[in-house]
Motif scaffolding. Structure first.
Motif, PDB file in Angstrom:
ATOM      1  N   SER A   1       0.699  -1.135  -0.057  1.00 57.84           N
ATOM      2  CA  SER A   1      -0.037  -0.212  -0.018  1.00 57.84           C
ATOM      3  C   SER A   1       0.841   1.309   0.187  1.00 57.84           C
ATOM      4  CB  SER A   1      -0.974  -0.054   1.142  1.00 57.84           C
ATOM      5  OG  SER A   1      -0.413  -0.009   2.406  1.00 57.84           O
ATOM      6  N   ASN A   2       2.127   1.328   0.167  1.00 60.24           N
ATOM      7  CA  ASN A   2       3.051   2.345   0.191  1.00 60.24           C
ATOM      8  C   ASN A   2       3.614   2.431  -1.164  1.00 60.24           C
ATOM      9  OD1 ASN A   2       4.911   0.199   0.221  1.00 60.24           O
ATOM     10  ND2 ASN A   2       5.950   1.266   2.014  1.00 60.24           N
ATOM     11  N   GLY A   3       3.131   1.736  -2.088  1.00 61.24           N
ATOM     12  CA  GLY A   3       3.844   1.680  -3.572  1.00 61.24           C
ATOM     13  C   GLY A   3       4.901   0.826  -3.769  1.00 61.24           C
ATOM     14  N   HIS A   4       5.492   0.201  -3.036  1.00 58.99           N
ATOM     15  CA  HIS A   4       6.647  -0.689  -3.314  1.00 58.99           C
ATOM     16  C   HIS A   4       6.099  -1.978  -3.897  1.00 58.99           C
ATOM     17  CE1 HIS A   4       9.440   0.919   0.126  1.00 58.99           C
ATOM     18  NE2 HIS A   4       8.765   2.032  -0.494  1.00 58.99           N
ATOM     19  N   ILE A   5       7.083  -2.379  -4.839  1.00 59.68           N
ATOM     20  CA  ILE A   5       6.649  -3.501  -5.560  1.00 59.68           C
ATOM     21  C   ILE A   5       7.521  -4.671  -5.352  1.00 59.68           C
ATOM     22  CG2 ILE A   5       6.366  -4.158  -8.164  1.00 59.68           C
ATOM     23  CD1 ILE A   5       6.353  -1.105  -8.790  1.00 59.68           C
ATOM     24  N   CYS A   6       6.942  -5.679  -5.145  1.00 51.93           N
ATOM     25  CA  CYS A   6       8.007  -7.105  -5.193  1.00 51.93           C
ATOM     26  C   CYS A   6       8.098  -7.753  -6.268  1.00 51.93           C
ATOM     27  CB  CYS A   6       7.192  -7.838  -3.752  1.00 51.93           C
ATOM     28  SG  CYS A   6       8.227  -9.530  -3.700  1.00 51.93           S
ATOM     29  N   ALA A   7       8.809  -7.480  -7.264  1.00 47.92           N
ATOM     30  CA  ALA A   7       9.058  -8.178  -8.486  1.00 47.92           C
ATOM     31  C   ALA A   7      10.532  -8.409  -8.863  1.00 47.92           C
ATOM     32  CB  ALA A   7       8.539  -7.101  -9.586  1.00 47.92           C
ATOM     33  N   SER A   8      10.679  -9.538  -9.167  1.00 48.61           N
ATOM     34  CA  SER A   8      12.088  -9.920  -9.288  1.00 48.61           C
ATOM     35  C   SER A   8      13.185  -9.171 -10.236  1.00 48.61           C
ATOM     36  CB  SER A   8      12.416 -11.392  -9.508  1.00 48.61           C
ATOM     37  OG  SER A   8      11.420 -11.852 -10.734  1.00 48.61           O
ATOM     38  N   ILE A   9      12.328  -8.763 -11.309  1.00 47.46           N
ATOM     39  CA  ILE A   9      13.033  -7.761 -12.135  1.00 47.46           C
ATOM     40  C   ILE A   9      13.500  -6.641 -11.676  1.00 47.46           C
ATOM     41  CG2 ILE A   9      12.055  -8.817 -14.207  1.00 47.46           C
ATOM     42  CD1 ILE A   9      10.825  -5.815 -14.359  1.00 47.46           C
ATOM     43  N   LEU A  10      13.057  -6.246 -10.315  1.00 51.56           N
ATOM     44  CA  LEU A  10      13.583  -4.854  -9.652  1.00 51.56           C
ATOM     45  C   LEU A  10      14.533  -5.462  -8.893  1.00 51.56           C
ATOM     46  CD1 LEU A  10      10.329  -3.183  -9.364  1.00 51.56           C
ATOM     47  CD2 LEU A  10      11.908  -2.716 -11.148  1.00 51.56           C
ATOM     48  N   GLY A  11      14.996  -6.664  -8.586  1.00 50.83           N
ATOM     49  CA  GLY A  11      15.890  -6.946  -7.758  1.00 50.83           C
ATOM     50  C   GLY A  11      17.010  -7.914  -8.497  1.00 50.83           C
ATOM     51  N   SER A  12      16.574  -9.277  -8.122  1.00 48.91           N
ATOM     52  CA  SER A  12      17.684 -10.525  -8.148  1.00 48.91           C
ATOM     53  C   SER A  12      17.493 -10.721  -9.810  1.00 48.91           C
ATOM     54  CB  SER A  12      17.145 -11.659  -7.435  1.00 48.91           C
ATOM     55  OG  SER A  12      16.054 -12.067  -7.573  1.00 48.91           O
ATOM     56  N   GLU A  13      16.558 -10.468 -10.389  1.00 50.27           N
ATOM     57  CA  GLU A  13      16.505 -10.760 -11.674  1.00 50.27           C
ATOM     58  C   GLU A  13      16.805  -9.613 -12.799  1.00 50.27           C
ATOM     59  OE1 GLU A  13      13.302 -13.610 -13.095  1.00 50.27           O
ATOM     60  OE2 GLU A  13      13.731 -14.730 -11.234  1.00 50.27           O
ATOM     61  N   TRP A  14      17.131  -8.328 -12.147  1.00 49.54           N
ATOM     62  CA  TRP A  14      17.526  -7.412 -12.854  1.00 49.54           C
ATOM     63  C   TRP A  14      18.531  -7.461 -13.954  1.00 49.54           C
ATOM     64  CZ3 TRP A  14      15.837  -2.797 -14.866  1.00 49.54           C
ATOM     65  CH2 TRP A  14      16.675  -1.892 -15.448  1.00 49.54           C
ATOM     66  N   SER A  15      18.452  -7.162 -15.054  1.00 52.07           N
ATOM     67  CA  SER A  15      19.596  -7.246 -16.067  1.00 52.07           C
ATOM     68  C   SER A  15      19.824  -5.722 -16.895  1.00 52.07           C
ATOM     69  CB  SER A  15      19.217  -8.314 -17.183  1.00 52.07           C
ATOM     70  OG  SER A  15      20.014  -8.246 -18.393  1.00 52.07           O
ATOM     71  N   PRO A  16      20.738  -5.356 -17.022  1.00 56.25           N
ATOM     72  CA  PRO A  16      21.327  -4.194 -17.688  1.00 56.25           C
ATOM     73  C   PRO A  16      20.601  -3.914 -18.924  1.00 56.25           C
ATOM     74  CG  PRO A  16      23.337  -5.043 -16.662  1.00 56.25           C
ATOM     75  CD  PRO A  16      22.274  -6.169 -16.632  1.00 56.25           C
ATOM     76  N   VAL A  17      20.113  -4.888 -19.735  1.00 60.87           N
ATOM     77  CA  VAL A  17      19.522  -5.036 -20.965  1.00 60.87           C
ATOM     78  C   VAL A  17      18.115  -4.659 -20.770  1.00 60.87           C
ATOM     79  CG1 VAL A  17      21.021  -6.848 -22.057  1.00 60.87           C
ATOM     80  CG2 VAL A  17      18.676  -7.529 -21.111  1.00 60.87           C
ATOM     81  N   LEU A  18      17.523  -4.436 -19.569  1.00 57.21           N
ATOM     82  CA  LEU A  18      16.185  -4.296 -19.559  1.00 57.21           C
ATOM     83  C   LEU A  18      16.291  -2.551 -19.389  1.00 57.21           C
ATOM     84  CD1 LEU A  18      15.112  -6.423 -16.300  1.00 57.21           C
ATOM     85  CD2 LEU A  18      14.076  -6.409 -19.038  1.00 57.21           C
ATOM     86  N   SER A  19      15.123  -1.875 -20.088  1.00 61.24           N
ATOM     87  CA  SER A  19      14.963  -0.708 -19.974  1.00 61.24           C
ATOM     88  C   SER A  19      13.664   0.014 -19.144  1.00 61.24           C
ATOM     89  CB  SER A  19      14.660  -0.089 -21.606  1.00 61.24           C
ATOM     90  OG  SER A  19      13.480  -0.714 -21.836  1.00 61.24           O
ATOM     91  N   VAL A  20      13.743   1.371 -18.987  1.00 64.05           N
ATOM     92  CA  VAL A  20      12.530   1.657 -18.390  1.00 64.05           C
ATOM     93  C   VAL A  20      11.221   1.364 -18.910  1.00 64.05           C
ATOM     94  CG1 VAL A  20      11.379   4.061 -17.523  1.00 64.05           C
ATOM     95  CG2 VAL A  20      14.046   3.744 -17.221  1.00 64.05           C
TER      96      VAL A  20
END
Length: 153
Positions: free
Chosen positions: A88-107
């Motif tokens: 409810s504070n807007g935080h998102i639990c999504a793996s691409i924002l954490g452990s599965e982030w890759s520099p090939v991802l864009s905004v």
């Protein structure tokens, strides 16, 4: 910001300005290379039909090696979507924002992924630990170590 970060963000911003965003995603504000705002709307038939949300991206000097801090904007007139992976504070639990982030991802890729996450949701509900998390959460969602155990919603 490092020159790599600035170059990458300038490239992404130029592409957004020249080519636009996918349907349902709109750039609201990108005055600098630290914080950008987008609106996000799920298109088609979904639990979130007709609802629009604001996303905030905060970039660290290590971007794109390090993921941006991404959250839904919550204020007196805006709430985060009610979703099993969105607090409810807007935080998102999504793996691409954490452990599965890759520099090939864009905004834009992150926006599309979050749009898809909302579109595929079958039940509007908060994460089971929402109240506890919101009470103790840091301002920056990247300082949270999320446990990713459910990718079915």
């Amino acid at each position: 910001m490092t020159s790599i970060s600035v170059r990458r963000l300038q490239k992404e911003l130029t592409e957004i300005q020249n080519e636009g965003c996918p349907v349902g995603i709109n750039l609201l504000k990108a005055d600098d290379f630290q914080t950008w705002f987008f609106t996000l709307e799920v298109m088609g038939d979904s639990l979130y039909q007709g609802e629009a949300y604001t996303l905030m991206f905060r970039f660290e000097p290590q971007y794109p090696i390090s993921s941006p801090a991404v959250q839904f904007v919550v204020s007196h007139d805006k709430q985060a979507p009610i979703h099993p992976h969105v607090y409810s504070n807007g935080h998102i639990c999504a793996s691409i924002l954490g452990s599965e982030w890759s520099p090939v991802l864009s905004v834009v890729a992150v926006c599309v992924t979050l749009q898809s996450m909302l579109a595929s949701c079958k039940k509007k509900e908060r994460p089971p630990d929402n109240d506890r998390y919101v009470r103790t959460a840091p301002d920056n969602p990247k300082k949270t170590v999320f446990h990713y155990d459910d990718d079915t919603v």
